[in-house]
Design an enzyme around this catalytic site. Sequence first.
Site, PDB file in Angstrom:
ATOM      1  N   ASN A  10     -46.300  16.858  -9.621  1.00 12.36           N
ATOM      2  CA  ASN A  10     -47.166  16.972  -8.440  1.00 12.36           C
ATOM      3  C   ASN A  10     -47.081  18.425  -7.978  1.00 12.36           C
ATOM      4  OD1 ASN A  10     -48.476  16.837  -5.996  1.00 12.36           O
ATOM      5  ND2 ASN A  10     -46.824  15.750  -4.935  1.00 12.36           N
ATOM      6  N   LYS A  12     -48.678  19.872  -5.666  1.00 11.57           N
ATOM      7  CA  LYS A  12     -48.930  20.047  -4.220  1.00 11.57           C
ATOM      8  C   LYS A  12     -49.935  21.194  -4.003  1.00 11.57           C
ATOM      9  CE  LYS A  12     -44.287  18.367  -3.464  1.00 11.57           C
ATOM     10  NZ  LYS A  12     -43.380  17.889  -2.459  1.00 11.57           N
ATOM     11  N   HIS A  95     -49.241   9.723  -1.056  1.00 10.82           N
ATOM     12  CA  HIS A  95     -48.025  10.546  -1.049  1.00 10.82           C
ATOM     13  C   HIS A  95     -47.535  10.667   0.398  1.00 10.82           C
ATOM     14  CE1 HIS A  95     -45.345  13.986  -1.432  1.00 10.82           C
ATOM     15  NE2 HIS A  95     -45.279  13.703  -2.721  1.00 10.82           N
ATOM     16  N   GLU A  97     -46.537  13.072   2.034  1.00  7.57           N
ATOM     17  CA  GLU A  97     -47.099  14.243   2.744  1.00  7.57           C
ATOM     18  C   GLU A  97     -48.515  13.948   3.232  1.00  7.57           C
ATOM     19  OE1 GLU A  97     -46.312  17.117  -0.345  1.00  7.57           O
ATOM     20  OE2 GLU A  97     -44.163  16.845  -0.011  1.00  7.57           O
ATOM     21  N   GLU A 167     -40.556   7.085  -3.736  1.00  6.60           N
ATOM     22  CA  GLU A 167     -40.113   8.411  -3.327  1.00  6.60           C
ATOM     23  C   GLU A 167     -39.493   8.361  -1.925  1.00  6.60           C
ATOM     24  OE1 GLU A 167     -42.349  11.699  -5.515  1.00  6.60           O
ATOM     25  OE2 GLU A 167     -43.597  11.129  -3.830  1.00  6.60           O
ATOM     26  N   GLY A 173     -38.384  17.324  -1.845  1.00  8.41           N
ATOM     27  CA  GLY A 173     -38.340  18.759  -1.561  1.00  8.41           C
ATOM     28  C   GLY A 173     -37.077  19.209  -0.851  1.00  8.41           C
ATOM     29  N   SER A 213     -36.754  15.271  -5.628  1.00  8.84           N
ATOM     30  CA  SER A 213     -35.809  16.278  -6.123  1.00  8.84           C
ATOM     31  C   SER A 213     -35.283  15.984  -7.531  1.00  8.84           C
ATOM     32  CB  SER A 213     -34.658  16.460  -5.143  1.00  8.84           C
ATOM     33  OG  SER A 213     -35.147  16.925  -3.892  1.00  8.84           O
TER      34      SER A 213
HETATM   35  C1  PEP Z   1     -43.115  15.025  -4.805  1.00  7.25           C
HETATM   36  O1  PEP Z   1     -43.826  15.915  -4.395  1.00  7.25           O
HETATM   37  O2  PEP Z   1     -43.606  13.936  -5.025  1.00  7.25           O
HETATM   38  C2  PEP Z   1     -41.696  15.285  -5.026  1.00  7.25           C
HETATM   39  C3  PEP Z   1     -40.934  14.307  -5.440  1.00  7.25           C
HETATM   40  O3  PEP Z   1     -41.250  16.559  -4.778  1.00  7.25           O
HETATM   41  P1  PEP Z   1     -39.819  17.170  -5.200  1.00  7.25           P
HETATM   42  O4  PEP Z   1     -39.585  16.799  -6.650  1.00  7.25           O
HETATM   43  O5  PEP Z   1     -39.959  18.636  -5.002  1.00  7.25           O
HETATM   44  O6  PEP Z   1     -38.787  16.555  -4.313  1.00  7.25           O
END
Ligand code: PEP
Length: 250
Positions: A10, A12, A95, A97, A167, A173, A213
């Site tokens: 992803n 972003k 997501h 976000e 998630e 992040g 992460s």
């Molecule tokens: C994500 O954006 O879905 C995500 C899991 O980000 P990160 O791997 O940076 O934590």
Amino acid sequence: MSRKKIIAGNWKMNMTPSEAVKLIETLKPLVKNEEVDVVFCVPAIDIIPAVEAAKGTNICIGAENMYFEEKGAYTGEISPGMLVDAGVKYVIIGHSERREYFAETDETVNKKVLKALEHNLTPIICCGESLTQREQGITIDWIRQQIKIAFLNVTADQAKTTVIAYEPIWAIGTGKVATTEQAQEVCGAIRACIGEIYDQATAAAIRIQYGGSVSASSAPELFAQPDIDGGLVGGASLKPDFGAIVNYNK
Ligand code: PEP
């Protein structure tokens, strides 16, 4: 039932169109792995050059969002038909976000899931709890609610083709990856919930990713869990590390 792993990046709101092409050129040789479906979910403006740059490779291009209407007066939105015409195969829906900054709800997630499926786009349906919810011991109840609403009016045959990304919001992040036990516990609960909504065959077919992460060092143990069928990867998907994540089993 053996499920093919699916590892999706992803991006972003990162990478201009020319940067996107360069990144795909860099990652192309690193993400070859026949045993894994590899998806790059990219910003809308990068989709067309990304599809072109990924031609002839094992990389599928996905979108990070879409709207749930066919067309019309929805300034700034992208329709499922536009995504399909541009060569997109997957779309991230809900997501955290999008939920936090753009007011997406379980209800809009459900509308988007139904619309994506109508257009033969594979939705990557995101769910996850906040740190407060985890600390209050309501993670599983919360996730079950998100799943039940996301799958309203989705048939069993459709559900089998979808991907769910678990998630935990506190792990996105932050560099704070969930423990293998935490990730497996929730992914197992999601599969059980799908089994309750539909049946065991649907639960066995659906692919469930862990996201939050994920790194080259945490991927092998996470992806070896019985209910974790790959990952949704943010930060690390923009680096050569993504090649090591995709090749977690080598
Ligand atoms: C994500 O954006 O879905 C995500 C899991 O980000 P990160 O791997 O940076 O934590």
